[in-house]
Design a protein around this motif. Sequence first.
Motif, PDB file in Angstrom:
ATOM      1  N   THR A 198       0.809  -1.220   0.000  1.00 35.33           N
ATOM      2  CA  THR A 198       0.000   0.000   0.000  1.00 35.33           C
ATOM      3  C   THR A 198       0.840   1.266   0.000  1.00 35.33           C
ATOM      4  O   THR A 198       0.302   2.372  -0.099  1.00 35.33           O
ATOM      5  N   GLY A 199       2.151   1.141   0.134  1.00 32.74           N
ATOM      6  CA  GLY A 199       3.022   2.297   0.283  1.00 32.74           C
ATOM      7  C   GLY A 199       3.295   2.644   1.736  1.00 32.74           C
ATOM      8  O   GLY A 199       4.148   3.491   2.019  1.00 32.74           O
ATOM      9  N   GLU A 200       2.580   2.013   2.662  1.00 34.27           N
ATOM     10  CA  GLU A 200       2.856   2.219   4.084  1.00 34.27           C
ATOM     11  C   GLU A 200       4.240   1.673   4.423  1.00 34.27           C
ATOM     12  O   GLU A 200       4.737   0.770   3.752  1.00 34.27           O
ATOM     13  N   THR A 201       4.837   2.201   5.473  1.00 35.90           N
ATOM     14  CA  THR A 201       6.126   1.679   5.935  1.00 35.90           C
ATOM     15  C   THR A 201       5.989   1.184   7.366  1.00 35.90           C
ATOM     16  O   THR A 201       5.139   1.664   8.133  1.00 35.90           O
ATOM     17  N   ARG A 202       6.831   0.225   7.694  1.00 35.38           N
ATOM     18  CA  ARG A 202       6.802  -0.352   9.038  1.00 35.38           C
ATOM     19  C   ARG A 202       8.216  -0.519   9.566  1.00 35.38           C
ATOM     20  O   ARG A 202       9.003  -1.301   9.051  1.00 35.38           O
ATOM     21  N   ALA A 203       8.521   0.251  10.631  1.00 32.97           N
ATOM     22  CA  ALA A 203       9.741   0.001  11.394  1.00 32.97           C
ATOM     23  C   ALA A 203       9.440  -1.012  12.496  1.00 32.97           C
ATOM     24  O   ALA A 203      10.280  -1.849  12.830  1.00 32.97           O
ATOM     25  N   PHE A 204       8.222  -0.901  13.040  1.00 33.34           N
ATOM     26  CA  PHE A 204       7.721  -1.859  14.016  1.00 33.34           C
ATOM     27  C   PHE A 204       6.235  -2.067  13.742  1.00 33.34           C
ATOM     28  O   PHE A 204       5.668  -1.454  12.841  1.00 33.34           O
ATOM     29  N   VAL A 205       5.599  -2.945  14.496  1.00 30.72           N
ATOM     30  CA  VAL A 205       4.212  -3.316  14.233  1.00 30.72           C
ATOM     31  C   VAL A 205       3.276  -2.206  14.711  1.00 30.72           C
ATOM     32  O   VAL A 205       3.408  -1.709  15.834  1.00 30.72           O
ATOM     33  N   GLU A 206       2.328  -1.828  13.851  1.00 27.74           N
ATOM     34  CA  GLU A 206       1.379  -0.755  14.162  1.00 27.74           C
ATOM     35  C   GLU A 206       0.007  -1.343  14.518  1.00 27.74           C
ATOM     36  O   GLU A 206      -0.304  -2.493  14.198  1.00 27.74           O
ATOM     37  N   ASP A 207      -0.832  -0.528  15.152  1.00 23.93           N
ATOM     38  CA  ASP A 207      -2.198  -0.946  15.461  1.00 23.93           C
ATOM     39  C   ASP A 207      -2.923  -1.334  14.174  1.00 23.93           C
ATOM     40  O   ASP A 207      -2.796  -0.666  13.150  1.00 23.93           O
ATOM     41  N   GLY A 208      -3.670  -2.415  14.242  1.00 23.77           N
ATOM     42  CA  GLY A 208      -4.393  -2.901  13.072  1.00 23.77           C
ATOM     43  C   GLY A 208      -3.613  -3.877  12.225  1.00 23.77           C
ATOM     44  O   GLY A 208      -4.198  -4.568  11.382  1.00 23.77           O
ATOM     45  N   ASP A 209      -2.303  -3.971  12.417  1.00 23.87           N
ATOM     46  CA  ASP A 209      -1.495  -4.934  11.662  1.00 23.87           C
ATOM     47  C   ASP A 209      -1.782  -6.354  12.134  1.00 23.87           C
ATOM     48  O   ASP A 209      -1.970  -6.606  13.328  1.00 23.87           O
ATOM     49  N   GLU A 210      -1.795  -7.266  11.195  1.00 24.11           N
ATOM     50  CA  GLU A 210      -1.911  -8.684  11.500  1.00 24.11           C
ATOM     51  C   GLU A 210      -0.597  -9.364  11.135  1.00 24.11           C
ATOM     52  O   GLU A 210      -0.088  -9.172  10.027  1.00 24.11           O
ATOM     53  N   ILE A 211      -0.049 -10.113  12.083  1.00 22.21           N
ATOM     54  CA  ILE A 211       1.173 -10.885  11.840  1.00 22.21           C
ATOM     55  C   ILE A 211       0.789 -12.359  11.787  1.00 22.21           C
ATOM     56  O   ILE A 211       0.096 -12.867  12.675  1.00 22.21           O
ATOM     57  N   LEU A 212       1.247 -13.030  10.730  1.00 26.37           N
ATOM     58  CA  LEU A 212       0.903 -14.430  10.509  1.00 26.37           C
ATOM     59  C   LEU A 212       2.183 -15.267  10.437  1.00 26.37           C
ATOM     60  O   LEU A 212       3.061 -14.993   9.607  1.00 26.37           O
ATOM     61  N   LEU A 213       2.299 -16.277  11.294  1.00 26.67           N
ATOM     62  CA  LEU A 213       3.393 -17.229  11.235  1.00 26.67           C
ATOM     63  C   LEU A 213       2.883 -18.531  10.620  1.00 26.67           C
ATOM     64  O   LEU A 213       1.741 -18.925  10.849  1.00 26.67           O
ATOM     65  N   SER A 214       3.730 -19.195   9.857  1.00 19.35           N
ATOM     66  CA  SER A 214       3.380 -20.496   9.305  1.00 19.35           C
ATOM     67  C   SER A 214       4.623 -21.365   9.268  1.00 19.35           C
ATOM     68  O   SER A 214       5.755 -20.870   9.329  1.00 19.35           O
ATOM     69  N   ALA A 215       4.400 -22.666   9.180  1.00 19.89           N
ATOM     70  CA  ALA A 215       5.521 -23.613   9.158  1.00 19.89           C
ATOM     71  C   ALA A 215       5.118 -24.869   8.420  1.00 19.89           C
ATOM     72  O   ALA A 215       3.988 -25.341   8.538  1.00 19.89           O
ATOM     73  N   THR A 216       6.064 -25.400   7.659  1.00 19.41           N
ATOM     74  CA  THR A 216       5.859 -26.647   6.931  1.00 19.41           C
ATOM     75  C   THR A 216       7.080 -27.528   7.102  1.00 19.41           C
ATOM     76  O   THR A 216       8.213 -27.081   6.889  1.00 19.41           O
ATOM     77  N   ALA A 217       6.834 -28.776   7.504  1.00 22.12           N
ATOM     78  CA  ALA A 217       7.913 -29.778   7.586  1.00 22.12           C
ATOM     79  C   ALA A 217       7.992 -30.502   6.251  1.00 22.12           C
ATOM     80  O   ALA A 217       6.983 -31.022   5.764  1.00 22.12           O
ATOM     81  N   ARG A 218       9.193 -30.531   5.657  1.00 25.96           N
ATOM     82  CA  ARG A 218       9.376 -31.134   4.337  1.00 25.96           C
ATOM     83  C   ARG A 218      10.566 -32.089   4.358  1.00 25.96           C
ATOM     84  O   ARG A 218      11.596 -31.812   4.979  1.00 25.96           O
ATOM     85  N   ALA A 219      10.406 -33.212   3.635  1.00 30.44           N
ATOM     86  CA  ALA A 219      11.499 -34.169   3.460  1.00 30.44           C
ATOM     87  C   ALA A 219      11.232 -34.959   2.190  1.00 30.44           C
ATOM     88  O   ALA A 219      10.084 -35.346   1.909  1.00 30.44           O
ATOM     89  N   GLU A 220      12.282 -35.206   1.437  1.00 32.36           N
ATOM     90  CA  GLU A 220      12.135 -35.941   0.185  1.00 32.36           C
ATOM     91  C   GLU A 220      11.579 -37.335   0.458  1.00 32.36           C
ATOM     92  O   GLU A 220      12.042 -38.059   1.337  1.00 32.36           O
ATOM     93  N   GLY A 221      10.563 -37.699  -0.324  1.00 30.58           N
ATOM     94  CA  GLY A 221       9.970 -39.016  -0.193  1.00 30.58           C
ATOM     95  C   GLY A 221       8.844 -39.102   0.805  1.00 30.58           C
ATOM     96  O   GLY A 221       8.268 -40.179   1.000  1.00 30.58           O
ATOM     97  N   TYR A 222       8.483 -37.964   1.446  1.00 33.08           N
ATOM     98  CA  TYR A 222       7.411 -37.949   2.441  1.00 33.08           C
ATOM     99  C   TYR A 222       6.429 -36.822   2.146  1.00 33.08           C
ATOM    100  O   TYR A 222       6.777 -35.832   1.490  1.00 33.08           O
ATOM    101  N   VAL A 223       5.213 -36.970   2.648  1.00 33.60           N
ATOM    102  CA  VAL A 223       4.197 -35.934   2.496  1.00 33.60           C
ATOM    103  C   VAL A 223       4.494 -34.809   3.480  1.00 33.60           C
ATOM    104  O   VAL A 223       4.727 -35.051   4.671  1.00 33.60           O
ATOM    105  N   SER A 224       4.498 -33.581   2.987  1.00 32.34           N
ATOM    106  CA  SER A 224       4.741 -32.430   3.855  1.00 32.34           C
ATOM    107  C   SER A 224       3.570 -32.234   4.823  1.00 32.34           C
ATOM    108  O   SER A 224       2.412 -32.504   4.483  1.00 32.34           O
ATOM    109  N   ILE A 225       3.889 -31.759   6.003  1.00 33.38           N
ATOM    110  CA  ILE A 225       2.846 -31.461   6.992  1.00 33.38           C
ATOM    111  C   ILE A 225       3.060 -30.053   7.528  1.00 33.38           C
ATOM    112  O   ILE A 225       4.179 -29.535   7.541  1.00 33.38           O
TER     113      ILE A 225
END
Length: 429
Positions: free
Chosen positions: A389-416
């Motif tokens: 949007t053109g906004e800048t962030r040095a730190f988290v502002e009111d109304g901001d949503e922070i989303l963490l995600s993680a995926t375990a991956r290995a060859e030959g197995y289904v990722s979870i």
Amino acid sequence: MSAIDETHDPARTSWVTSANGHPDFPVQNLPFGVFSPPGGGPRAGAAIGDAILDLAATAPLLPKAAVQAAAGDTLNAWMALPSDERGALRRRLSDLLSDPAHEAAVRPALHVAEDCRMHLPATIGDYTDFYVGIHHATNVGRQFRPDNPLLPNYKYVPIGYHGRASSVRPSGEAVVRPNGQRKAPDADAPTFGPSRRLDYELEVGVWVGPGNALGQPSPIDRAAGHVAGFCLLNDWSARDLQAWEYQPLGPFLAKNFHTTISPWVVTAEALAPFRRAQPARPPGDPAPLPYLLGEEDQAHGALAIELEVQIRSAAMRERGIAPMSLSRGPATNMYWTVAQIVTHHASNGCNLRPGDLIGTGTISAPKPGGYGSLLEIGEGGRSPVTLPTGETRAFVEDGDEILLSATARAEGYVSIGFGPCRATIAPAP
């Protein structure tokens, strides 16, 4: 360490069709959590695709001892079970959800996940946060001590502090911007008010399973047996409050106001295919002291998990703009393994209990694309991030949503995956 078995078979599919190809919850995962279905109270469940299986409703089909432990409104008793009993429950669930012969009996116990409310999976007696992301420690230390970013003890002892269990909350609950004392470098005295340098921290959470008795340390070769599972963890930090208060006793109000976790417990058993050798230490680094050095742990103690942080401002949501990625990196950037963390925690005789929560500390990569906090990405506020949007962030502002995600991956197995770990910032009271 948990063994690889038929539940990890990449050819295994589920009659719950949404599980097949699901980014987080295929039948190879089956994490546990506590949920409330529409009109019902909290109960234990297992995630499968876009659905949640009610364990109590499936009790006649499950191992008696294991389902009794998981039949309440917390998972503490399930976490206390030995790994073989937890594994037996997981194998039975895998069979029930993959064999079409069981569909008629099991389908009535399924609930649509998006219609349910998630809760904390356990009553958390104690919460400890460590500092094992060496690149984060180096990046932050360099801002304050350019010539000596790591303190002398870092490569000898897993650094940690005791956090506040009462303010741990599941994904989705808003974070109220904290008030506190802060002192600008050029000010004569501190002031009190809302934090101006609110930040997130990308971490992995570790759920303690069977604990140890007070006064009885747990050796490194038994440490894995104390881990029931994992989650994502965001240890929100008010950097301006922290800078003023942390000396001489360390973090306090700057970190105890809110910690967000993903509500699903990804079991140690589910992560068996994603074990990796702990990366070798750089030349010249000291070897861990003998009580922290285990052959099996060095060979299989790291986790092949890819972590990511995204941000979405209020303006981005209003304009329908997707979250913007801030960083991505592997969990193998941890300098100390989970087993070393657990061993050190109990090495003085401290008793760990089922349902205790341990944070790894911020996990960062060596380069900016993998930094685990805005303090690092924005260089302490000197290089703000520009949003779509053109906004800048040095730190988290009111109304901001922070989303963490993680995926375990290995060859030959289904990722979870780990499911969502997100929160939006609400204004200070």
